[in-house]
Design a protein around this motif. Structure first.
Motif, PDB file in Angstrom:
ATOM      1  N   ARG A 124       0.726  -1.150  -0.251  1.00 59.37           N
ATOM      2  CA  ARG A 124      -0.170   0.247  -0.264  1.00 59.37           C
ATOM      3  C   ARG A 124       1.330   0.883   0.235  1.00 59.37           C
ATOM      4  O   ARG A 124      -0.119   2.486   0.520  1.00 59.37           O
ATOM      5  CB  ARG A 124      -0.662   0.152   1.218  1.00 59.37           C
ATOM      6  CG  ARG A 124      -1.952  -1.430   1.466  1.00 59.37           C
ATOM      7  CD  ARG A 124      -3.181  -1.203   1.098  1.00 59.37           C
ATOM      8  NE  ARG A 124      -3.231  -0.592   0.295  1.00 59.37           N
ATOM      9  CZ  ARG A 124      -4.350  -0.860  -0.868  1.00 59.37           C
ATOM     10  NH1 ARG A 124      -4.157  -1.527  -1.859  1.00 59.37           N
ATOM     11  NH2 ARG A 124      -4.962  -0.088  -1.101  1.00 59.37           N
ATOM     12  N   SER A 133      -7.102  -0.329   5.992  1.00 61.01           N
ATOM     13  CA  SER A 133      -7.953  -0.822   7.143  1.00 61.01           C
ATOM     14  C   SER A 133      -7.159  -0.072   8.147  1.00 61.01           C
ATOM     15  O   SER A 133      -6.084  -0.044   8.733  1.00 61.01           O
ATOM     16  CB  SER A 133      -7.763  -2.116   6.640  1.00 61.01           C
ATOM     17  OG  SER A 133      -6.812  -2.848   7.315  1.00 61.01           O
ATOM     18  N   GLY A 135      -6.660  -1.710  10.871  1.00 59.86           N
ATOM     19  CA  GLY A 135      -5.253  -3.074  10.878  1.00 59.86           C
ATOM     20  C   GLY A 135      -4.356  -2.231  10.367  1.00 59.86           C
ATOM     21  O   GLY A 135      -3.127  -2.614  10.823  1.00 59.86           O
ATOM     22  N   GLU A 136      -4.123  -2.068   9.137  1.00 57.00           N
ATOM     23  CA  GLU A 136      -3.215  -1.577   8.617  1.00 57.00           C
ATOM     24  C   GLU A 136      -2.383  -0.181   9.353  1.00 57.00           C
ATOM     25  O   GLU A 136      -1.659  -0.392   9.502  1.00 57.00           O
ATOM     26  CB  GLU A 136      -3.352  -1.378   6.867  1.00 57.00           C
ATOM     27  CG  GLU A 136      -3.543  -2.426   6.318  1.00 57.00           C
ATOM     28  CD  GLU A 136      -3.554  -2.190   5.398  1.00 57.00           C
ATOM     29  OE1 GLU A 136      -4.121  -3.601   4.511  1.00 57.00           O
ATOM     30  OE2 GLU A 136      -4.811  -1.561   4.983  1.00 57.00           O
TER      31      GLU A 136
ATOM     32  N   ASN E  40      -6.658  -8.084   8.577  1.00 63.72           N
ATOM     33  CA  ASN E  40      -6.729  -6.893   8.712  1.00 63.72           C
ATOM     34  C   ASN E  40      -6.654  -6.202   7.086  1.00 63.72           C
ATOM     35  O   ASN E  40      -5.098  -7.009   6.754  1.00 63.72           O
ATOM     36  CB  ASN E  40      -5.429  -5.550   9.623  1.00 63.72           C
ATOM     37  CG  ASN E  40      -5.539  -5.919  11.146  1.00 63.72           C
ATOM     38  OD1 ASN E  40      -5.106  -6.799  11.380  1.00 63.72           O
ATOM     39  ND2 ASN E  40      -6.760  -5.611  11.390  1.00 63.72           N
ATOM     40  N   GLY E  41      -7.111  -5.595   6.614  1.00 62.48           N
ATOM     41  CA  GLY E  41      -7.041  -5.546   5.273  1.00 62.48           C
ATOM     42  C   GLY E  41      -7.764  -6.185   4.467  1.00 62.48           C
ATOM     43  O   GLY E  41      -7.305  -6.278   2.851  1.00 62.48           O
ATOM     44  N   GLY E  43     -10.725  -6.055   3.559  1.00 66.36           N
ATOM     45  CA  GLY E  43     -11.884  -5.573   3.143  1.00 66.36           C
ATOM     46  C   GLY E  43     -13.087  -5.319   3.974  1.00 66.36           C
ATOM     47  O   GLY E  43     -13.823  -5.703   2.960  1.00 66.36           O
ATOM     48  N   LYS E  44     -12.633  -6.122   5.374  1.00 64.53           N
ATOM     49  CA  LYS E  44     -15.002  -6.479   5.716  1.00 64.53           C
ATOM     50  C   LYS E  44     -14.835  -4.624   5.436  1.00 64.53           C
ATOM     51  O   LYS E  44     -16.326  -4.808   4.955  1.00 64.53           O
ATOM     52  CB  LYS E  44     -14.217  -6.727   7.021  1.00 64.53           C
ATOM     53  CG  LYS E  44     -13.581  -8.248   6.872  1.00 64.53           C
ATOM     54  CD  LYS E  44     -12.927  -8.428   8.397  1.00 64.53           C
ATOM     55  CE  LYS E  44     -12.628  -7.465   9.062  1.00 64.53           C
ATOM     56  NZ  LYS E  44     -10.655  -7.167   9.163  1.00 64.53           N
ATOM     57  N   SER E  45     -14.284  -3.992   5.668  1.00 69.58           N
ATOM     58  CA  SER E  45     -15.368  -2.923   6.223  1.00 69.58           C
ATOM     59  C   SER E  45     -15.604  -1.983   4.558  1.00 69.58           C
ATOM     60  O   SER E  45     -16.509  -1.629   4.418  1.00 69.58           O
ATOM     61  CB  SER E  45     -14.437  -1.241   6.196  1.00 69.58           C
ATOM     62  OG  SER E  45     -13.836  -2.009   7.780  1.00 69.58           O
ATOM     63  N   THR E  46     -14.622  -2.544   3.513  1.00 67.68           N
ATOM     64  CA  THR E  46     -15.152  -1.901   2.200  1.00 67.68           C
ATOM     65  C   THR E  46     -16.148  -2.577   1.952  1.00 67.68           C
ATOM     66  O   THR E  46     -17.069  -2.280   1.311  1.00 67.68           O
ATOM     67  CB  THR E  46     -13.919  -2.436   1.088  1.00 67.68           C
ATOM     68  OG1 THR E  46     -12.927  -1.951   1.592  1.00 67.68           O
ATOM     69  CG2 THR E  46     -14.098  -2.013   0.316  1.00 67.68           C
ATOM     70  N   HIS E 205     -13.059  -8.313  15.495  1.00 65.56           N
ATOM     71  CA  HIS E 205     -11.925  -9.452  16.053  1.00 65.56           C
ATOM     72  C   HIS E 205     -11.260  -9.892  17.047  1.00 65.56           C
ATOM     73  O   HIS E 205     -11.347 -10.748  17.481  1.00 65.56           O
ATOM     74  CB  HIS E 205     -10.574  -8.435  15.733  1.00 65.56           C
ATOM     75  CG  HIS E 205     -10.317  -7.521  14.186  1.00 65.56           C
ATOM     76  ND1 HIS E 205      -9.550  -8.337  13.284  1.00 65.56           N
ATOM     77  CD2 HIS E 205     -10.094  -6.183  14.158  1.00 65.56           C
ATOM     78  CE1 HIS E 205      -9.463  -7.615  12.455  1.00 65.56           C
ATOM     79  NE2 HIS E 205      -9.904  -6.526  12.786  1.00 65.56           N
TER      80      HIS E 205
HETATM   81  N1  LIG Z   1     -11.192   4.340  -0.887  1.00 69.09           N
HETATM   82  C1  LIG Z   1     -10.256   3.675  -0.803  1.00 69.09           C
HETATM   83  N2  LIG Z   1      -9.148   3.250  -1.458  1.00 69.09           N
HETATM   84  C2  LIG Z   1      -7.482   2.905  -1.958  1.00 69.09           C
HETATM   85  N3  LIG Z   1      -7.145   1.943  -1.420  1.00 69.09           N
HETATM   86  C3  LIG Z   1      -8.403   1.264  -0.619  1.00 69.09           C
HETATM   87  C4  LIG Z   1      -9.570   2.539  -0.274  1.00 69.09           C
HETATM   88  N4  LIG Z   1     -10.277   2.080   0.906  1.00 69.09           N
HETATM   89  C5  LIG Z   1      -9.935   0.953   1.724  1.00 69.09           C
HETATM   90  N5  LIG Z   1      -8.833   0.650   0.399  1.00 69.09           N
HETATM   91  C6  LIG Z   1      -8.365  -0.922   0.825  1.00 69.09           C
HETATM   92  O1  LIG Z   1      -8.790  -1.608   1.206  1.00 69.09           O
HETATM   93  C7  LIG Z   1      -7.891  -3.131   1.673  1.00 69.09           C
HETATM   94  C8  LIG Z   1      -9.215  -3.348   2.612  1.00 69.09           C
HETATM   95  O2  LIG Z   1      -9.793  -2.505   3.718  1.00 69.09           O
HETATM   96  P1  LIG Z   1     -11.165  -2.474   4.941  1.00 69.09           P
HETATM   97  O3  LIG Z   1     -10.630  -1.311   5.414  1.00 69.09           O
HETATM   98  O4  LIG Z   1     -12.201  -3.392   4.189  1.00 69.09           O
HETATM   99  O5  LIG Z   1     -10.183  -3.662   5.703  1.00 69.09           O
HETATM  100  P2  LIG Z   1     -10.916  -4.263   6.699  1.00 69.09           P
HETATM  101  O6  LIG Z   1     -10.683  -5.749   6.504  1.00 69.09           O
HETATM  102  O7  LIG Z   1     -11.429  -4.209   7.894  1.00 69.09           O
HETATM  103  O8  LIG Z   1      -9.383  -4.769   7.981  1.00 69.09           O
HETATM  104  P3  LIG Z   1      -9.539  -3.873   8.984  1.00 69.09           P
HETATM  105  O9  LIG Z   1      -9.989  -5.658   9.787  1.00 69.09           O
HETATM  106  O10 LIG Z   1      -7.790  -3.470   9.675  1.00 69.09           O
HETATM  107  O11 LIG Z   1     -10.312  -2.775   9.442  1.00 69.09           O
HETATM  108  C9  LIG Z   1      -7.208  -2.255   2.441  1.00 69.09           C
HETATM  109  O12 LIG Z   1      -5.941  -2.283   2.430  1.00 69.09           O
HETATM  110  C10 LIG Z   1      -7.168  -1.137   2.597  1.00 69.09           C
HETATM  111  O13 LIG Z   1      -5.913  -0.042   2.209  1.00 69.09           O
END
Ligand SMILES: Nc1ncnc2c1ncn2[C@@H]1O[C@H](COP(=O)(O)OP(=O)(O)OP(=O)(O)O)[C@@H](O)[C@H]1O
Ligand SMILES: Nc1ncnc2c1ncn2[C@@H]1O[C@H](COP(=O)(O)OP(=O)(O)OP(=O)(O)O)[C@@H](O)[C@H]1O
Ligand SMILES: CC(C)C[C@H](N)C(=O)O
Ligand SMILES: [Mg+2]
Ligand SMILES: [Mg+2]
Lengths: 231, 389, 430, 344, 257
Positions: A124, A133, A135-136, E40-41, E43-46, E205
């Motif tokens: 990233r 995200s 965690g990241e 983490n990362g 894509g859950k939140s996405t 988590h």
């Molecule tokens: N608007 C965006 N533009 C570019 N990359 C994005 C965008 N939104 C999310 N990402 C990327 O998509 C990936 C998934 O992110 P997401 O927030 O969905 O993770 P997550 O599963 O919720 O993780 P966590 O448990 O850490 O919150 C991450 O690597 C993030 O950097």
């Protein structure tokens, strides 16, 4: 290295820390435990000069109480705040860049170290940190502070929001830091990890230290655990 | 009426874009109020100036008018901005109609919109400046004899004053010099343009040898400056070269090529020269609003004639009054209350022995090249004056 | 800093406040009777409506507009044209309803222009409103058919049939018309804050993103609020047209818009009544202050600088903070401090003011003699005595003020802690 | 052709003037998010400082020193006022600069008077940089400096010779603007200052904890931005007029540049200035109106329409307000601005 | 054929060149409680952002009660009965707790953009807001501004706002993040209580929460759903252990706080 005596801290008029005393030695991991609102984050902020405080904070024999945050940082203290505070509009790489201090010479850490530690960040590298995200982001803050080459790192709930697997990983890296001679003041909520990696544990309650000892001693002391930690 | 004090409210901008001009004119009024007070005028009255800052805003001017009324002022003097003058005329008309016995007279010393003495003419309004149609009349008469003029460009600010200059210039040229070609016409927003060189390029490209402009302030100074820089060699016929700030901004540039039409100039001689010198030492500023003197002359004559300072009587006396002024014999025309007075064409050039007066210490002056008697610039009026009673 | 205090709307209190407001509106012209003060009062009423409508955008919707005068101004123009139509017998509505024509016009333009501006928020919104305002202003000078060119459009408000002998010729009659409109509009705008749309507007200001996830279209909320604000702005404009009987391009100018912004903020955008104070100050500053002193713009600028720096919540927040102190019965503890603060501030300002006035005098009027009258004292701008005197007064004032201020902030802090404690105690007691 | 070249040059130089005026604002606006309404006031202070220093120590030293002085004033203002207001958010920041602009205007008038002062550029800049000679027979030619008189006139009346000098002040202005662009670009790309500030806008404490002296950086950036305004002031003041109204006249158009270019984008601001400059310059030359359009299209118009001011409005008349039209259109259709990366 | 409460069909999302969601298929029955877990990362939140309309998907379909909702605006989706909370607290800081909740339910009660009625006159809305406040145990903080609440209270309010509109599909993104153990367990109770009869998707988590709350677990790894099954089955799944749980799960379960 870090020695804190009789530290009092205030938010405006509300008195949050009531005389905190403890020390962190060279290459030591000290866990600072306690319930929500017990004042652990405030302690960290007070050390960094981010809240009004009284008392003495000694760092390598020099008093740093009352100094500005950037001065404290330049003396070799690193701080990873609890709410992540990544810079959302900057890229991952730029975030790390900002961790470097002005005129830093041969620091212990390079960008590559960080990227090998968390390959996810490398992927990233050029994305805006704000979209990472949860965690990241947590990984990023840790790395960003390391880039400033601190001798002591104060790290506030680093495992918050991390997947169980990554939590383990963070534990390992903290040990790694210790091996490289860096002291760690670890503020934690999760007993498990703190107990596993720390040399000493402190328990905080209502703005003062109510227990100090090794993890083993803490495990024994059910009273402290019941009264000041989990139910 | 001898010994009475006549209060005149000066309502003009003392802050904002036009403040330098307004301030200069306030000083002029104060200066001459003193000069003309007491035995020095035929009516023997004492003049007192009360000043109000209208910020060049009609609404603020109406506030000032109210404040002036509260102080018992019955004479209002104003000049900058036709919008303000228009508002004052309307307000005074209504006030006089609604409050008999408390009438107010409006002494207009510089607002040059011809409407005020034509379609919008009012019994209570007296204009001591020459209106745009008169100035253009004189200007074109002057141009008529200059056979070098072949192509004319009309360059003006896009508001009523500028539009009127363009309109009258066209009409007059068509009448007096049908051979002259109008090669271009531009209206630009008031006080918005910082860089006139595109316009100059356009003027040059049109091949114009003469520019007629009603611009004032920085709009005039920057225009001439840009013309000099771009090597434009044509002439400028202007209204307001002598007004505060413009001489400095023009500097040495434009010598011999910038003309101004006005009812006075910097080198009138006589009393005027003395006054101007005195004004300069006193205020370190130049006196150029000659209509102030004209007003005091006319007002005191009329008061003497009316034997009163009551505006109703003074207005009646002022109508049609002929009197001697520093620029010769003048007459307040009865039909429309437009002062008939001589006009002068002057040119921007180095100050010399003959024309020594140098505004703003620029080393330059406006030297007279021609005087036009009143009848030359006199224009007909469409005024249907409504007289009270 | 931002001590937040919620005004409990006890119904009795509300009745008292509104009746007082009405009483003030009715009695003001009986107390201040001169021509100038009547017209100033009328203008205050107009400004109150305008500033409150502006605050719908700024304070309640978080929309920083640089072009509110567009809506008041266009309202003025339309009302004026309507008035002229009434005079000419082409339109049969009573003069007293003309402000509504302005309101409808303001609303109409808000519907039209707001559609593009409210699609954005934050800085883009601010910049679009600035652009629109500049465009409208430029057009006002170009299209003389509608805008009347530089001279503007004028009319005579004595038109149509007089109603019960009311012609609106005399200023007092127009004042009462304005007062009625002011009262009704203020009440309506207050009512608006208590409606679902009004509340959602606050929500949009605070967190537009979340609003989208509870079912509201933020653009729509902003747009509707903008239209309503446009309506009241137009009414203010219409009243302005009747009051001045002339409308010129300045009514849509940037200066007017800027004044609404500045004074709304100065009054206090976070409280409903803040803009009312701001509006009153606006008229006082523009009409009175500028007559009182040549240095008025300097004073205005300085007041602004200091207000924004030390009281960013505006006058209203200062009042509310002290009301809170009063409510907890602590005002008595601190009033001596206030007295000290006030007296020393006056001394300091007197010194500073004397010096400023002398400088201005030297700059502008030196030819009219060297003496300056300031607060009843004759000063000689060219004598060292006056300067030393003024400087001495100012410095003494400054020193004492600083002492008083320290004392005051100490006490103020203590009182605030006490109040916090008291609140906590009451909360736990519940 | 000659008209085209000169207009192009005029457009470019006007565009560069705009850039020069707005570069400091771009710096402050994009980095600190402060809508500095007093930017034009600093421009004016620069001009007046330049004017005074010019009399004392000459133009070239003044060109260096007055921007430094203005920058110091700016930094001082940031230190004592803006810094206090910063935590309250952008609206109060804007208002405090609004207040400042009043105060500056009054102070300038107190010190230097209410009318224009005569600020002449040095000998070197007073002439022409080059002259374009258009000879109806020999074609077009360019001569450095002013063209000698004999070149500009022809003995034969049938031959038309037009000389168009290009003023040295303008050439100098263009040069400075380009230098500003370069130095800003270096500042933004070669140092971390930009990053520090952007980060500090949202998380000042965090940035401090990483060892950056945030308040000082803010102060320096504000000082640098106002210093650039001061430099523009010295040049603008000597090229145009130095008068109290000079701030008000450039006041809002510089915001247009910054917004149209894209907030936070230096290259955007540059592009926007040049575009606006060129478009506006050429628009001035077009005397085309709706009326003419209708005629060309063969539409029959009533007499009333023919007299309608709107119909008669020509492109050249609206030229000076084109920037605002631009602004509104850009914000509607491309709210990020030409090269911007973020909204708001 | 019974309609699913929520159905994702080959959902994909790219940010720039990177594909973050790579073809997710998921079908949730009405009334089901689903926990979404993953590294983490992953894509859950996405995923939540796509469903709730914050972003439009690059490809694929999203159906809510059988109706397409992809490419609809967040407010349209909300009006169709889906509501979400945020990982990072997202409330109205300058409104009181009561106002926060009342705002959140105005639309669903049909008050829309009205400005012809007083808020105080909306009996039904006010009563419901009071009820909600009791539900999330914030009745003592009725008039406190949201920004002055403690973190845990803010999280509670976050959930209150989410459920206020009475939507029957609720998405919660890490509702217990940053809370202590005791608070967390209290919170799980709360969530269970307020979402009775509703379809619930949560990201978590904390395995304690996950196993305490969910009927089914969806495991997202690298933008794909690698498992969607009952908790027991998921825990036993080797792939899941490898990718997500690691060895500490055993610990934390054994620790059993
Ligand atoms: N608007 C965006 N533009 C570019 N990359 C994005 C965008 N939104 C999310 N990402 C990327 O998509 C990936 C998934 O992110 P997401 O927030 O969905 O993770 P997550 O599963 O919720 O993780 P966590 O448990 O850490 O919150 C991450 O690597 C993030 O950097
Ligand atoms: N900015 C602030 N203003 C006022 N009070 C505060 C502020 N931040 C924290 N507090 C109060 O100070 C006390 C200690 O807070 P602190 O953040 O140090 O606790 P903590 O032990 O880190 O808890 P947590 O688990 O929530 O991080 C709490 O009672 C909290 O409410
Ligand atoms: C005095 C002049 C410069 C102004 C002029 N009277 C005008 O119509 O605006
Ligand atoms: Mg903490
Ligand atoms: Mg997430």
């Amino acid at each position: 290295m870090l020695k804190i005596e009789n530290l009092h801290a205030y938010y405006g008029k509300s008195h949050v820390l009531h005389g905190v005393n403890f020390e962190v030695g060279q290459g030591e991991i000290v866990a600072l435990l306690g319930r929500n609102g017990s004042g652990r984050s405030t302690t960290a902020k007070a050390i960094m000069g981010l809240v009004d405080c009284q008392g003495t904070i000694d760092w390598n024999g020099q008093t740093i109480q009352g100094k500005k945050a950037y001065e404290v940082a330049h003396l070799g203290l690193g701080y990873v705040p609890e709410n992540r505070d990544i810079f959302p509009k900057l890229t991952v790489h730029q975030n790390l860049q900002l961790g470097q201090k002005g005129g830093a010479k041969n620091a212990r850490w390079t960008f590559d170290d960080m990227y090998t530690m968390f390959p996810r960040l490398k992927e990233r590298e050029h994305t805006e940190a704000g979209v990472l995200s949860g965690g990241e982001q947590q990984m990023l803050t840790l790395c960003r502070t390391l880039m400033g080459d601190p001798d002591l790192i104060i790290i506030d709930e680093p495992t918050e929001g991390l997947a169980p697997k990554i939590v383990e990983l963070v534990g390992q890296y903290l040990k790694e830091l210790k091996n490289r001679g860096i002291s760690v003041l670890l503020i934690e909520q999760k007993l498990t990890i703190a107990m596993n990696i720390s040399d000493r544990a402190l328990v905080m309650g209502h703005g003062s230290i109510v227990f100090e000892g090794t993890p083993a001693e803490l495990r024994e002391n059910t009273y402290i655990r019941k009264e000041w930690l989990e139910v | 009426q001898k010994g009475e004090t006549v209060k005149i409210a000066h309502i003009d901008p003392l802050s904002g874009l036009m403040a330098p001009v307004g301030t200069n004119q306030l000083k002029s009024f104060q200066f001459f109020a003193e000069k003309f007070s007491g035995a020095k005028n035929p009516a023997g009255v004492k003049f007192e100036i009360v000043s109000f800052d209208n910020k060049l805003s009609p609404a603020e001017s109406l506030n000032a008018l109210k404040a002036a009324m509260d102080q018992g002022v019955r004479y209002i003097a104003q000049g900058n901005g036709s919008s303000v003058a228009g508002a004052l005329i309307e307000a005074i008309n209504k006030h006089n109609e609604r409050n008999p016995g408390k009438e107010i007279i409006f002494l207009n010393y510089a607002a040059v919109d011809p409407d005020f003495t034509n379609s919008k003419c009012s019994y209570w309004h007296f204009r001591f400046d020459a209106d745009t149609s008169m100035k253009i009349e004189a200007m074109t008469t002057f141009m008529k004899d200059d056979k070098d003029i072949k192509k004319v460009y009309l360059f003006n600010q896009n508001y009523s004053h500028g539009q009127q200059v363009a309109k009258y210039a066209k009409e007059n040229l068509a009448r007096k010099r049908p051979d002259v070609q109008i090669v271009g016409e531009d209206l630009h927003p008031l006080a918005q343009v910082r860089d006139f060189s595109p316009y100059i390029a356009k003027i040059k490209a049109s091949g114009a040898d003469t520019v007629i402009t009603g611009n004032w302030g920085s709009d005039l100074a920057l225009l001439v400056k840009a013309a000099n820089e771009a090597g434009y060699t044509g002439k400028f016929y202007t209204y307001y070269t002598g007004v505060t700030g413009t001489p400095t901004a023009l500097g040495q540039g434009g010598a011999g090529r910038v003309y101004q039409i006005a009812y006075n100039h910097y080198n009138m001689g006589g009393d005027m020269a003395k006054w101007m010198a005195e004004f300069k030492t006193k205020f370190n500023d130049d006196f150029y609003t000659g209509s102030v003197v004209t007003i005091f002359n006319g007002l005191s004559e009329a008061m003497a004639k009316a034997k009163s300072t009551d505006p109703v009587k003074v207005a009646a006396a002022l109508e049609g009054l002929s009197y001697k002024n520093y620029n010769g014999e003048v007459e307040m025309r009865k039909t429309d209350h437009q002062l008939q007075q001589p006009l002068y064409m002057t040119v921007w050039q180095k100050a010399d022995k003959k024309y020594p007066y140098s505004p703003e210490n620029t080393g330059m002056t406006l030297a007279p090249v021609k005087e036009f008697p009143s009848y030359v610039s006199s224009t007909p009026t469409s005024c249907q004056m409504k007289r009270p009673g | 800093m931002s001590a937040v205090y919620k005004f409990k709307p006890y119904n009795v209190g509300r009745w008292v406040i509104w009746s007082l407001f009405a009483l003030v509106l009715v009695c003001a012209p009986l107390v201040f009777t001169s021509n100038l003060s009547t017209t100033m009062l009328a203008q205050m009423g107009i400004a109150i409506i305008a500033c409150l409508s502006y605050n719908m955008l700024l304070g309640q919707g978080g929309m920083l507009s640089f072009g509110h005068a567009v809506y008041t101004g266009l309202g003025s123009y339309m009302a004026m044209h309507a008035l002229n139509a009434v005079s000419a017998g082409q339109l049969g509505i009573p003069v007293s309803l003309l402000p509504l024509v302005g309101g409808v016009a303001g609303m109409g333009f808000a519907v039209l222009l707001g559609y593009v501006t409210t699609r954005k928020s934050g800085t883009p919104f601010a910049m679009i409103t600035m652009g629109v305002a500049e465009l409208v202003f430029a057009m006002s000078l170009m299209f003389s058919e509608f805008f009347g060119g530089e001279a503007g459009v004028s009319g005579n408000r004595v038109a149509g049939q007089p109603f019960m002998g009311i012609t609106f010729g005399p200023q007092v009659q127009i004042y009462y018309l304005i007062a009625i409109y002011t009262f009704v509009c203020v009440a309506l705008m207050y009512a608006f804050t208590q409606t679902p749309l009004g509340r959602m507007l606050n929500a949009v200001r605070d967190n537009p993103e979340r609003v989208e996830f509870i079912g509201y279209n933020t653009q729509r909320v902003r747009y509707f609020a903008f239209i309503i604000a446009g309506f009241f702005a137009g009414i203010a404009g219409g009243l302005g047209a009747l009051n001045f009987e002339i409308v010129t391009a300045e009514v849509v100018g940037a200066g007017r818009s800027g004044a609404y912004l500045l004074f709304t903020f100065l009054g206090g955008a976070t409280f409903f009544f803040g803009p009312i104070l701001g509006a009153i100050l606006m008229i006082i500053a523009f009409v009175l202050l500028s007559e009182l002193t040549k240095a008025w713009l300097l004073y205005l600028g300085l007041v602004f600088l200091f207000m924004v720096m030390y009281a960013p919540g505006g006058i209203a927040s200062l009042i509310m903070m002290n009301l809170r102190v009063a409510k907890f019965g602590k005002l008595r503890q601190i009033w001596t401090s206030y007295l000290g603060l006030g007296v020393t501030a006056i001394v300091m300002l007197a010194g500073a003011g004397a010096m400023i006035e002398m400088v201005y005098h030297l700059q502008l009027n030196s030819a009219l003699g060297d003496s300056v009258k300031f607060m009843g004292v004759m000063l000689n701008a060219k004598s060292l005595d006056s300067w030393f005197g003024a400087a001495f007064v100012m410095l003494t004032g400054l020193g004492l003020f600083e002492l008083a201020r320290r004392q005051y902030s100490l006490e103020w802090g203590e009182i605030q802690t006490e109040i916090e404690k008291e609140i906590k105690r009451r909360e736990t007691a519940v | 052709m000659e008209f085209f070249i000169i207009s192009m040059l005029n457009g470019l130089s006007y565009g560069l003037l705009l850039f020069m005026l707005s570069s400091g604002l771009t710096l402050i606006f994009s980095m600190m998010g402060v809508l500095n309404f007093a930017h034009a006031s600093f421009y004016m202070i620069g001009a007046y400082f330049g004017f005074t220093l010019n009399q004392v120590i000459g133009f070239w030293p003044a060109l260096v020193i007055s921007p430094l002085l203005v920058g110091a004033c700016g930094a001082l203002f940031e230190r004592i006022s803006l810094r206090k207001v910063h935590p309250y958010g952008h609206v109060p920041e804007l208002l405090v600069t609004f207040g400042l602009s009043y105060v500056v205007l009054e102070l300038v008038q107190l010190i230097w008077g209410r009318t224009a002062v005569e600020f002449v550029p040095p000998e070197l800049l007073r002439g022409s940089a080059f002259t374009l000679i258009n000879h109806s027979v020999e074609g077009m030619r360019l001569v450095w400096g002013a063209a000698p008189a004999e070149l500009c006139s022809a003995a034969d009346a049938a031959i038309r010779v037009v000389c168009t000098p290009f003023p040295a002040t303008r050439a100098f202005m263009m040069l400075i603007a380009l230098l500003m662009l370069l130095s800003l670009w270096l500042l933004l790309t070669r140092t971390r200052i930009g990053l520090v500030i952007q980060a500090a806008l949202t998380h000042p404490e965090m940035v401090e904890s990483l060892g950056h002296n945030v308040p000082r950086v803010f102060m320096l950036v504000f000082g640098a931005g106002t210093g650039l305004a001061g430099l523009a002031g010295v040049i603008g003041g000597s090229t145009f007029v130095t008068e109290p109204a000079m701030a008000a006249t450039v006041g809002s158009v510089i915001f247009v540049v910054v917004v149209v270019g894209g907030m936070g984008s230096l290259s955007g601001a540059f592009l926007a200035s040049v575009l606006i400059g060129v478009i506006q310059t050429f628009a001035v030359a077009i005397d085309y109106s709706f009326l003419a359009l209708a005629k060309d299209m063969g539409w029959a118009l009533s007499a009333a329409t023919q007299e309608n001011t709107f119909a008669k409005l020509t492109v050249s008349q609206v030229a000076p307000i084109l920037p605002y039209l631009f602004l509104v259109l850009i914000l509607i259709f491309r709210p990020k601005g030409l090269l911007g990366t973020r909204e708001g | 054929m019974s309609t699913y409460a929520l159905e994702l069909k080959d959902l994909r999302k790219n940010f720039g060149k990177t594909e973050i969601i790579r073809g997710v298929n998921l079908a949730v029955q009405p009334g089901e409680r689903v926990a979404v877990i993953g590294p983490n990362g992953a894509g859950k939140s996405t995923l939540f952002n796509l469903i709730s309309g914050r972003f439009g998907p690059t490809r694929g379909e999203i159906l809510l009660n059988g109706q397409r909702i992809d490419h609809k605006k967040p407010y349209e989706i909300n009006r169709m009965g889906l509501s979400r909370s945020f990982q990072i607290t997202n409330i109205f800081p300058k409104l009181s707790v009561f106002e926060n909740l009342r705002c959140a339910l105005l639309w669903s009660m049909g008050y829309k953009y009205t400005f012809l009625k007083f808020l105080s006159g909306l009996k039904d809305a006010n009563e419901r807001a009071e009820q909600l406040m009791e539900m999330i145990r914030l009745e003592k903080k009725r008039d406190t501004l949201a920004m002055n609440l403690t973190y845990a209270e803010q999280r509670a309010l976050e959930i209150g706002i989410t459920i206020a509109g009475g939507s029957d599909v609720i998405l919660l993104d890490e509702p217990t993040a940053g809370m202590s153990k005791s608070e967390t367990s209290r919170f799980i109770h709360l969530i269970k209580e307020v979402t009775v009869g509703k379809t619930l998707l949560t990201v978590e988590h904390d395995m304690g929460v996950v196993f305490g709350l969910a009927d089914k677990i969806a495991v997202v790894v690298y933008g794909e759903v690698i498992a969607f099954d009952t908790p027991e089955a998921v825990r036993a799944n080797a792939k899941v252990q490898e990718a997500y749980l690691g060895s500490s799960v055993a610990d934390s379960q054994a620790g059993g706080h």
